[in-house]
Design an enzyme around this catalytic site. Sequence first.
Site, PDB file in Angstrom:
ATOM      1  N   HIS A   1     -65.184  38.677   8.932  1.00  0.00           N
ATOM      2  CA  HIS A   1     -64.627  37.492   8.179  1.00  0.00           C
ATOM      3  C   HIS A   1     -64.426  36.270   9.199  1.00  0.00           C
ATOM      4  O   HIS A   1     -64.554  36.643  10.436  1.00  0.00           O
ATOM      5  CB  HIS A   1     -63.308  37.839   7.629  1.00  0.00           C
ATOM      6  CG  HIS A   1     -62.315  38.319   8.689  1.00  0.00           C
ATOM      7  ND1 HIS A   1     -61.509  37.555   9.575  1.00  0.00           N
ATOM      8  CD2 HIS A   1     -61.840  39.624   9.047  1.00  0.00           C
ATOM      9  CE1 HIS A   1     -60.768  38.061  10.284  1.00  0.00           C
ATOM     10  NE2 HIS A   1     -61.091  39.460  10.159  1.00  0.00           N
TER      11      HIS A   1
ATOM     12  N   GLU B   1     -59.819  46.426   6.746  1.00  0.00           N
ATOM     13  CA  GLU B   1     -59.553  46.674   8.243  1.00  0.00           C
ATOM     14  C   GLU B   1     -58.585  47.966   8.193  1.00  0.00           C
ATOM     15  O   GLU B   1     -58.032  48.347   6.982  1.00  0.00           O
ATOM     16  CB  GLU B   1     -58.740  45.388   8.974  1.00  0.00           C
ATOM     17  CG  GLU B   1     -58.495  45.806  10.341  1.00  0.00           C
ATOM     18  CD  GLU B   1     -59.772  45.624  11.111  1.00  0.00           C
ATOM     19  OE1 GLU B   1     -60.229  46.769  10.993  1.00  0.00           O
ATOM     20  OE2 GLU B   1     -60.088  44.768  12.059  1.00  0.00           O
TER      21      GLU B   1
END
Length: 205
Positions: A9, A82
């Site tokens: 990201h 994550e």
Amino acid sequence: MQDFYLIRHGETDWNVKLGLLQGHTDIPLNERGILQSKALHKITSELKFNKIISSDLIRARTTAENMTNFQTEIEITSDLREVHLGIGEGLSWAQVEEKLGADFRAKWGATAQPDMNLRFPGGESRGEVLQRIQNCLFKFLRRHPGETLAFVSHGYVIRCLVFHLETMSQDFFVPNCAVVPFAFDGEKLLYKGPDATEDLLQPRL
């Protein structure tokens, strides 16, 4: 051989200005992160992805939307999140060392013979993250044989997979919006990228 890519990201304020650990905390892209993700469109359009799969966290979802210029359908899954950092989320590394010690930080960042059971209290272990990401990749790759897939995910997750598949330098890092190439031979995953962080395909702002 089926090509696929993992893409980190774009930048957030927690990545740079505040230097805080994010994990599952849902932090948006900052202004630079938005520019990075939009610049990704020029890179990813040449790779001709058949499908985009993204982590459900907003920093990944926004990156996926911007890099496709809203022209490609995006499938969302929490499996690409994550690592969950438990009590570490929202802390700086200095604060982590105060709570858990410098030895914990060194072990958490280890690339050679890492402790796969190590975890932040209340969080996921490295082994659990690796199992989660591999299960996700295998599921989508087998569901879409022969197609070129892009998975928008997070730095620690991608790094975990790279270090599992290859012996890399301790300094190898996945920058925001870096495009990391892999392949699937029908049975196992293969890392197809460079040894040096600076050689990863990424927007140059």
